[in-house]
Structures are given as C-alpha cells and as structure tokens.
Design a protein around this motif. Structure first.
Motif, short mmCIF file in Angstrom:
data_model
loop_
_atom_site.label_atom_id
_atom_site.label_comp_id
_atom_site.label_asym_id
_atom_site.label_seq_id
_atom_site.Cartn_x
_atom_site.Cartn_y
_atom_site.Cartn_z
N LYS A 59 0.83 -1.21 0.00
CA LYS A 59 0.00 0.00 0.00
C LYS A 59 0.86 1.25 0.00
O LYS A 59 0.55 2.24 -0.68
N GLU A 60 1.94 1.22 0.77
CA GLU A 60 2.85 2.37 0.82
C GLU A 60 3.43 2.66 -0.56
O GLU A 60 3.65 3.82 -0.92
N LYS A 61 3.65 1.60 -1.35
CA LYS A 61 4.22 1.76 -2.69
C LYS A 61 3.15 2.14 -3.72
O LYS A 61 3.48 2.32 -4.90
N GLY A 62 1.90 2.24 -3.30
CA GLY A 62 0.86 2.73 -4.20
C GLY A 62 0.11 1.67 -4.98
O GLY A 62 -0.65 1.99 -5.89
N LEU A 63 0.29 0.39 -4.63
CA LEU A 63 -0.42 -0.67 -5.33
C LEU A 63 -1.84 -0.82 -4.80
O LEU A 63 -2.10 -0.62 -3.61
N LEU A 64 -2.76 -1.20 -5.68
CA LEU A 64 -4.06 -1.69 -5.24
C LEU A 64 -3.82 -3.09 -4.69
O LEU A 64 -2.94 -3.82 -5.15
N THR A 65 -4.62 -3.48 -3.69
CA THR A 65 -4.39 -4.76 -3.03
C THR A 65 -5.68 -5.56 -2.93
O THR A 65 -6.77 -5.00 -2.76
N SER A 66 -5.52 -6.87 -3.00
CA SER A 66 -6.64 -7.80 -2.87
C SER A 66 -6.19 -8.97 -2.00
O SER A 66 -5.03 -9.39 -2.08
N PHE A 67 -7.11 -9.50 -1.19
CA PHE A 67 -6.73 -10.58 -0.28
C PHE A 67 -7.92 -11.51 -0.06
O PHE A 67 -9.04 -11.05 0.19
N ASP A 68 -7.68 -12.82 -0.15
CA ASP A 68 -8.72 -13.81 0.08
C ASP A 68 -8.57 -14.40 1.48
O ASP A 68 -7.61 -15.11 1.76
N PHE A 69 -9.54 -14.08 2.34
CA PHE A 69 -9.54 -14.61 3.71
C PHE A 69 -10.20 -15.98 3.79
O PHE A 69 -10.30 -16.55 4.87
N SER A 70 -10.69 -16.50 2.66
CA SER A 70 -11.36 -17.78 2.60
C SER A 70 -12.52 -17.80 3.61
O SER A 70 -13.25 -16.82 3.73
N ASP A 71 -12.68 -18.90 4.34
CA ASP A 71 -13.78 -18.99 5.31
C ASP A 71 -13.33 -18.66 6.73
O ASP A 71 -14.05 -18.92 7.69
N ARG A 72 -12.16 -18.05 6.84
CA ARG A 72 -11.62 -17.69 8.17
C ARG A 72 -12.12 -16.32 8.59
O ARG A 72 -11.35 -15.37 8.73
N PHE A 112 -11.84 -10.56 0.24
CA PHE A 112 -12.83 -11.55 -0.15
C PHE A 112 -12.97 -12.60 0.95
O PHE A 112 -11.98 -13.00 1.57
N PHE A 113 -14.20 -13.06 1.16
CA PHE A 113 -14.51 -14.08 2.16
C PHE A 113 -15.38 -15.16 1.53
O PHE A 113 -16.08 -14.92 0.55
N SER A 114 -15.34 -16.35 2.13
CA SER A 114 -16.21 -17.45 1.73
C SER A 114 -17.18 -17.74 2.87
O SER A 114 -16.76 -17.92 4.02
N TYR A 115 -18.46 -17.83 2.53
CA TYR A 115 -19.49 -18.10 3.53
C TYR A 115 -20.58 -18.90 2.82
O TYR A 115 -20.36 -19.39 1.71
N THR A 116 -21.75 -19.04 3.43
CA THR A 116 -22.79 -19.86 2.82
C THR A 116 -24.12 -19.13 2.63
O THR A 116 -24.80 -19.34 1.62
N LEU A 117 -24.48 -18.31 3.59
CA LEU A 117 -25.80 -17.67 3.57
C LEU A 117 -25.68 -16.15 3.56
O LEU A 117 -24.69 -15.58 4.01
N GLU A 118 -26.72 -15.51 3.06
CA GLU A 118 -26.81 -14.06 3.21
C GLU A 118 -27.61 -13.79 4.49
O GLU A 118 -28.83 -13.78 4.49
N ASP A 119 -26.90 -13.60 5.59
CA ASP A 119 -27.56 -13.35 6.86
C ASP A 119 -26.93 -12.13 7.54
O ASP A 119 -26.02 -11.50 7.00
#
Length: 260
Positions: A133-146, A163-170
């Motif tokens: 981020k300091e270098k000016g890049l856009l960043t993306s990260f997958d937290f999976s189901d954690r 990004f996250f993995s889940y099952t329901l919209e609650d």
C-alpha cells in the motif's frame, strides 16, 4: 492491466483417481486473470521435486509470468482432495516449502511494477501488505472462510478488495463485511456458494446470484470469481457488474475437474 499474485501454491491430488492438478489461491487467480486477457504474474516457491516442475510448466502454459518463481529444496505443497458428488472436500495438506516462504528485495521490486497485488490467507504474504500500500499498489486478499481469523482485524487497512467465503446471506456476514470495509477496504465481498455473492462498499450492499450450469467440480470457483471481479474492477466497472463478471467466470470453472 498488470496484476501479480503472491504466496502459496499446491498440487491438488484427487484420492479417487490419483490425478494431480496445479492449484492454490494465488496461482488460480493469476491463471484465470491471464485467461481474461490481463498481464498476470505469480511470485511463489515450489519444491525441487517433480510436482514443482509440473507447477511451473502448467502456469507458464497458461500465459502467466513465472520469472519470479523460486525452486526451493524440498517438497511442493500437496492437498488431498475427495469428491462428494460434484463438491470437493479438502483433506490432508502438506505445506512443503511454502512454510518458509518470504520475499526478496528483488521480488518486492518486481511486484511494484504491477497495478494490483493479490494473495490469500495461507500465502505468508500478509506481512508485506502495508509495504504494498505504501508503494501505491491496489491490493486484494482472500480470507477464505476464516471470518474470525486475527488477520481480519489487522489487515483490512491495507487491503482494498477483501474476499470471504461463507454460505448464507444473513446478518452475521453483513456485519462482518461492514466491519471489514469500515477498517479501510474499498469493497468487501463474500462468495456464498450456490447462494451467489454479497458485497458492501460503505454505502450499500450488492447482491448477485449464480449462473445455472452443470456442476462437475467446485474446485477453484471462489478463486475464479475473484479474478472476474478484479478484472472488471480494474476496467472501472461498477460493483454490480464486477460481481456479475465474477459469477460468469466461476460458472466456467465448475464445469470441469480441477481448478483449471
């Protein structure tokens, strides 16, 4: 569009057939992005075994820049995969050389030449995201189901697209997306399996369903969604269209065995 993915890789070995397919979240995302027309690169470690050579060859054949892959002495990571109908269940995981993964100064310099950097929860690249981020890049990260992992508290200020993995919209997932986005992310996204996806940009929630296709193997569906979403986002498309792009990419992935 120059995108680099960083961190873990593994060979997905299906116990029923013994067949091995290259995978791992950063690897999969780079391959899917290359297929969408982006200039994609992958930075990671593979072992000195036959699987390591197979991994590099397979990624390169998909058009991904493999110039910063390191062959470390030891085993390439392996995940055992069992099929339950068309769904896959992950079994034993041998992290191999990935357990010692780190970036060199040359790796960081290479990464800086890209527009966006992506990694995931098992990639051991999270310590570098403040620098990215300091270098000016856009960043993306997958937290999976954690969803309760400690990194969901410390990393969001340095992640534009979590990004996250889940099952329901609650209400639980809505609250989690609100919290993560509120800590600094641009757009927080959750894939919900057969229930589609949900995103929050600090103003409103966005909902997207799935495309109806014949499901062969769900391996890589979430990773292909991420690639489709990021590709559309870097084209300047609105959130809803990014989610629809992710759904289209995921629909293609679940139509065959292996991540790609």
């Amino acid at each position: 569009m120059r995108i680099v993915t960083v961190g873990d890789n593994c060979m997905d070995v299906y116990t029923s057939s013994g067949k091995a397919y290259p995978g791992g979240n950063p690897v999969n995302v780079s391959v899917y992005l290359s297929g969408l027309g982006a200039e994609a690169a992958y930075v990671g470690w593979v072992g000195s075994d036959a699987y390591g050579e197979m991994m590099i060859d397979a990624i390169r054949e998909k058009g991904v820049d493999t110039s910063r892959i390191t062959r470390a002495e030891g085993r390439t990571a392996v995940t055992c995969v069992e099929m339950d109908g068309s769904d896959r269940r992950l079994g034993d995981y041998d992290e191999g050389v990935n357990a010692q993964f780190s970036l060199t100064a040359e790796d960081v310099h290479f990464i800086q030449a890209h527009e966006l950097v992506h990694s995931g929860i098992w990639g051991h690249a999270d310590p570098y995201f403040a620098l990215f981020k300091e270098k000016g890049l856009l960043t993306s990260f997958d937290f999976s189901d954690r969803l309760q992992h400690e990194l969901t508290e410390s990393l969001p200020p340095y992640v534009d697209y979590p990004f996250f993995s889940y099952t329901l919209e609650d209400e639980y997932i809505r609250q989690r997306l609100r919290k993560v986005q509120g800590r600094g992310a641009k757009i927080a996204v959750a894939t919900l399996g057969e229930n589609g996806s949900l995103a929050y940009d600090g103003v409103q929630f966005y909902r997207c369903g799935v495309e109806q296709v014949n499901v062969v193997d769900t391996m890589g569906a979430g990773d292909s969604f991420i690639a489709g979403f990021l590709h559309a986002r870097l084209q300047g498309r609105p959130v809803q269209e990014c989610m629809e792009a992710g759904a289209r990419t995921a629909a293609k992935t679940i139509g065959y065995f292996g991540a790609w």
